[in-house]
Design a protein around this motif. Sequence first.
Motif, PDB file in Angstrom:
ATOM      1  N   ILE A 261      -6.426  -0.351  -1.285  1.00 41.93           N
ATOM      2  CA  ILE A 261      -6.992  -1.840  -1.211  1.00 41.93           C
ATOM      3  C   ILE A 261      -7.431  -2.555  -0.189  1.00 41.93           C
ATOM      4  O   ILE A 261      -8.339  -3.115  -0.182  1.00 41.93           O
TER       5      ILE A 261
ATOM      6  N   VAL B 137      -1.885   0.257  -2.541  1.00 42.92           N
ATOM      7  CA  VAL B 137      -2.159  -1.362  -2.051  1.00 42.92           C
ATOM      8  C   VAL B 137      -2.970  -1.104  -0.896  1.00 42.92           C
ATOM      9  O   VAL B 137      -3.651  -2.024   0.075  1.00 42.92           O
TER      10      VAL B 137
ATOM     11  N   PRO C 144      -4.010  -0.571  -9.610  1.00 46.52           N
ATOM     12  CA  PRO C 144      -3.730   0.312  -8.189  1.00 46.52           C
ATOM     13  C   PRO C 144      -4.354   1.403  -7.973  1.00 46.52           C
ATOM     14  O   PRO C 144      -4.976   2.115  -7.254  1.00 46.52           O
TER      15      PRO C 144
ATOM     16  N   PHE D 286      -9.013  -6.918 -13.047  1.00 52.78           N
ATOM     17  CA  PHE D 286      -8.598  -5.577 -11.560  1.00 52.78           C
ATOM     18  C   PHE D 286      -9.038  -4.315 -12.393  1.00 52.78           C
ATOM     19  O   PHE D 286      -8.106  -4.315 -12.974  1.00 52.78           O
TER      20      PHE D 286
ATOM     21  N   CYS E 171      -5.555  -7.919  -5.784  1.00 54.34           N
ATOM     22  CA  CYS E 171      -4.672  -8.142  -5.524  1.00 54.34           C
ATOM     23  C   CYS E 171      -3.613  -8.439  -5.581  1.00 54.34           C
ATOM     24  O   CYS E 171      -3.974  -9.490  -4.417  1.00 54.34           O
ATOM     25  N   THR E 172      -2.370  -8.729  -5.512  1.00 51.20           N
ATOM     26  CA  THR E 172      -1.049 -10.371  -4.567  1.00 51.20           C
ATOM     27  C   THR E 172      -0.640  -9.311  -3.583  1.00 51.20           C
ATOM     28  O   THR E 172       0.071  -9.795  -3.018  1.00 51.20           O
ATOM     29  N   TYR E 173      -0.766  -8.272  -3.790  1.00 56.70           N
ATOM     30  CA  TYR E 173      -0.676  -7.419  -2.277  1.00 56.70           C
ATOM     31  C   TYR E 173       1.699  -7.528  -3.099  1.00 56.70           C
ATOM     32  O   TYR E 173       2.349  -8.214  -1.996  1.00 56.70           O
ATOM     33  N   CYS E 174       1.606  -7.536  -3.806  1.00 58.34           N
ATOM     34  CA  CYS E 174       3.240  -7.073  -4.331  1.00 58.34           C
ATOM     35  C   CYS E 174       4.049  -6.036  -3.539  1.00 58.34           C
ATOM     36  O   CYS E 174       5.596  -6.662  -3.660  1.00 58.34           O
ATOM     37  N   TYR E 175       3.206  -5.228  -3.045  1.00 57.71           N
ATOM     38  CA  TYR E 175       3.912  -3.946  -3.152  1.00 57.71           C
ATOM     39  C   TYR E 175       4.600  -2.992  -3.993  1.00 57.71           C
ATOM     40  O   TYR E 175       4.963  -2.278  -3.575  1.00 57.71           O
ATOM     41  N   MET E 176       4.548  -3.526  -5.427  1.00 59.08           N
ATOM     42  CA  MET E 176       5.341  -3.053  -6.824  1.00 59.08           C
ATOM     43  C   MET E 176       4.560  -1.610  -6.321  1.00 59.08           C
ATOM     44  O   MET E 176       4.982  -0.213  -6.522  1.00 59.08           O
ATOM     45  N   CYS E 177       3.584  -1.224  -6.992  1.00 59.03           N
ATOM     46  CA  CYS E 177       2.932   0.108  -6.635  1.00 59.03           C
ATOM     47  C   CYS E 177       2.954   0.537  -5.232  1.00 59.03           C
ATOM     48  O   CYS E 177       3.128   2.507  -5.051  1.00 59.03           O
TER      49      CYS E 177
ATOM     50  N   CYS F  29       2.353  -3.497 -11.866  1.00 63.27           N
ATOM     51  CA  CYS F  29       1.210  -4.421 -11.286  1.00 63.27           C
ATOM     52  C   CYS F  29       1.276  -5.005 -12.428  1.00 63.27           C
ATOM     53  O   CYS F  29       0.857  -5.329 -13.509  1.00 63.27           O
ATOM     54  N   PRO F  30       1.705  -6.580 -11.440  1.00 65.14           N
ATOM     55  CA  PRO F  30       1.591  -8.014 -12.451  1.00 65.14           C
ATOM     56  C   PRO F  30       0.533  -8.235 -12.071  1.00 65.14           C
ATOM     57  O   PRO F  30       0.119  -8.931 -13.493  1.00 65.14           O
ATOM     58  N   ALA F  31      -1.081  -7.817 -11.676  1.00 62.22           N
ATOM     59  CA  ALA F  31      -1.818  -8.363 -11.117  1.00 62.22           C
ATOM     60  C   ALA F  31      -2.985  -7.478 -12.573  1.00 62.22           C
ATOM     61  O   ALA F  31      -3.724  -8.445 -13.386  1.00 62.22           O
TER      62      ALA F  31
HETATM   63  S1  SF4 Z   1       0.542  -4.777  -4.463  1.00 57.38           S
HETATM   64 FE1  SF4 Z   1      -0.048  -3.074  -5.857  1.00 57.38          FE
HETATM   65  S2  SF4 Z   1       1.415  -3.744  -7.914  1.00 57.38           S
HETATM   66 FE2  SF4 Z   1       0.951  -5.212  -6.411  1.00 57.38          FE
HETATM   67  S3  SF4 Z   1      -0.557  -7.036  -7.519  1.00 57.38           S
HETATM   68 FE3  SF4 Z   1      -2.001  -4.824  -5.570  1.00 57.38          FE
HETATM   69  S4  SF4 Z   1      -2.217  -3.503  -6.762  1.00 57.38           S
HETATM   70 FE4  SF4 Z   1      -0.171  -4.187  -8.013  1.00 57.38          FE
END
Ligand code: SF4
Length: 318
Positions: free
Chosen positions: A228, A225, A176, A173, A208-214, A164-166
């Motif tokens: 979240i 996500v 996830p 934060f 959360c940046t909604y990058c979807y890595m989690c 998670c970058p955030a």
């Molecule tokens: S989508 Fe998941 S990995 Fe990306 S910033 Fe949010 S919690 Fe972290």
Amino acid sequence: MKELDKEVKVKVKRFSEEKGTWWQEYTVKVDKYTQMTEVLKRIKEEQDPTLSYRASCHMAVCGSCGMRINGAPRLACRTIALEEVDRTGSDTIVVEPMDGYPVLKDLVVDLTDFYNRMYKVKPRLHPSEDVLKGKSEHRLKPEDQSRLWKFAQCIWCGLCVSSCPAVRIDVEFLGPAAHAKGYRFLSDPRDTSFEERAKVLIDSAWRCTYCYMCYEVCPRDIEPVEAIKLTRTYTTKFGPTGDASSFGERHSKAVEESIAETGMLQGGKVYVKTYGLVNSLISMIELMKDGKATKLIMERQKKVRGIDELRKLLGEKQ
Ligand code: SF4
Ligand code: SF4
Ligand code: FES
């Protein structure tokens, strides 16, 4: 060697306080069923007792074998060595400790920060006094159970947080995994601590940046996500609980209004409605200094694709 056995090379990133970091290669015989936890076990038992790693259940339940395998955050027990060889086209499998945590030794990382984030959301049900005293029973409806089931399957492996970058840039934060766990109790009709949980979770959800890595890396398909996103929906009902949720809520309203009124996403207007006039002017001066303001002003506003369907949806929402 059995017919199906194959030799693979395993390149392990090792670390000890005394020696620092180094790479070490081993050769291990595997067959089509050999999990990476078994590969590491064979190395430790047959070649190098100094290698350190964590594993217990070997069946994706205990959450202890998180590591990077060929660059991806994975559970070692859910990773078959020969499938990795097929996938990458190389007979060398690279194994490293999980990113984002301090390394204690070889593949063993310090998860204290991960656990602290999880404890912040008080990860257990707080039933009513009557239920605790056995005076009443609080049953969960099947529809609530199926809604919460997914989020209750977390095995605390830490893979999502490591990706998670955030989490890395924002100490406020929760990350996830804590959000998946937190939402599971926040929206459980049997729980009595909604307010306490909402205060902790709502503002963090907007970080959360909604990058979807989690979503990509979770070995239990929990989709943190999604938890979240669902937690954010409580902002209107409960109210913002900090800066992130105040800005976040204003921003989404401004986006919605802009699209509903004009069919376009008017960036400038949305920015002013989100951050206020003074802050927007300060940002504009900064952009002018960087030469980016002209590009922003010259950019032609385009109609949002599918605007008619979107308007219909926004109308239905009101
Ligand atoms: S989508 Fe998941 S990995 Fe990306 S910033 Fe949010 S919690 Fe972290
Ligand atoms: S949400 Fe998934 S990836 Fe994150 S700790 Fe739980 S099981 Fe692991
Ligand atoms: S060893 Fe338990 S999850 Fe992998």
